[in-house]
Design an enzyme around this catalytic site. Structure first.
Site, PDB file in Angstrom:
ATOM      1  N   CYS A 128       0.844  -1.201   0.000  1.00  0.00           N
ATOM      2  CA  CYS A 128       0.000   0.000   0.000  1.00  0.00           C
ATOM      3  C   CYS A 128       0.883   1.256   0.000  1.00  0.00           C
ATOM      4  CB  CYS A 128      -0.998  -0.031   1.148  1.00  0.00           C
ATOM      5  SG  CYS A 128      -2.354   1.160   0.923  1.00  0.00           S
ATOM      6  N   HIS A 141      -3.853  -4.535  -0.502  1.00  0.00           N
ATOM      7  CA  HIS A 141      -3.507  -5.153   0.773  1.00  0.00           C
ATOM      8  C   HIS A 141      -3.627  -6.679   0.660  1.00  0.00           C
ATOM      9  CE1 HIS A 141      -3.265  -1.668   3.507  1.00  0.00           C
ATOM     10  NE2 HIS A 141      -4.134  -1.114   2.682  1.00  0.00           N
ATOM     11  N   GLU A 150      -2.818  -8.806   2.862  1.00  0.00           N
ATOM     12  CA  GLU A 150      -3.239  -9.334   4.167  1.00  0.00           C
ATOM     13  C   GLU A 150      -4.749  -9.215   4.370  1.00  0.00           C
ATOM     14  OE1 GLU A 150      -2.653  -4.970   5.099  1.00  0.00           O
ATOM     15  OE2 GLU A 150      -1.913  -6.436   3.660  1.00  0.00           O
TER      16      GLU A 150
END
Length: 218
Positions: free
Chosen positions: A85, A197, A199
């Site tokens: 990011c 992202h 994650e």
């Protein structure tokens, strides 16, 4: 999962929910340390540079721990770094937000600027366009990933020529939002990064992180 767990440092420079990055890297098969210690960051097999919020604030936090020097030193030795990011955005030359221009790490030429789309921020799941030869997106080329951002790199300006070795040719992944194209990921020697992202991107994001962790032991 990788049998011999590589050591990954998540660089702590005060940006965002670092614990989610730590947990995601642990699930990807790494032995993870959250720290701002330069010696630990240099010694690790891989360095993860997260980032959320404003470009200027992230650069201020990074410089406070001399993080830009850590990144540069690792890359000069061919040691892997992954930006996520705003952790990807700060790798470029500069960012422009609300009329304020901030110098970035300068690992890639180019600028981070506001997306030219009818609806900003770009928030939600999006397909990406990985290039041939990608290792980061191996097995997940057709998947969707989760984006939350208002700014991005809309022009790729790093030039190569016919004599540039394949290992030095950046692989650039693109995405589109509201008719505006922007850089979604880059693989450039030891330096990889994603605008989205991983994650927060479910199974596809988990596989992407496993791809990176696996590359650390090769």
């Amino acid at each position: 999962m990788v049998e011999n767990k590589p050591a990954v440092v998540v660089l702590d420079y005060g940006s965002g929910n670092l614990r989610s990055a730590v947990r995601a890297m642990e699930r990807a098969g790494a032995e993870v340390t959250l720290t701002s210690d330069p010696d630990d960051a240099m010694a690790a097999d891989g360095l993860l540079v997260p980032g959320v919020g404003a470009f200027e604030a992230c650069m201020r936090g990074l410089r406070a721990i001399r993080g830009e020097r850590i990144i540069a030193r690792r890359l000069s030795g061919g040691r892997p770094v992954l930006g996520i990011c705003v952790g990807m955005q700060i790798l470029f030359e500069r960012g422009i937000e609300h009329g304020v221009e901030t110098e970035g790490c300068g690992e890639w030429p180019g600028r981070v600027e506001r997306l030219q789309a009818p609806i900003v921020p770009h928030m939600g799941w999006n397909t990406v366009e990985p290039p041939a030869g990608t290792r980061l997106f191996a097995g997940i080329e057709e998947e969707r990933f989760y984006f939350v951002h208002s700014y991005g790199v809309r022009d790729w300006v790093l030039e190569t020529n016919d004599r540039t070795p394949d290992s030095h040719r950046p692989l650039v992944t693109w995405a589109e939002h509201g008719g505006d194209r922007f850089v979604a990921a880059v693989e450039n020697g030891p330096l990889w990064a994603t605008q989205f992202h991983p994650e927060k991107s479910g199974d596809a994001g988990a596989q992407l992180l496993r791809n990176w962790v696996s590359s650390l032991v090769q």
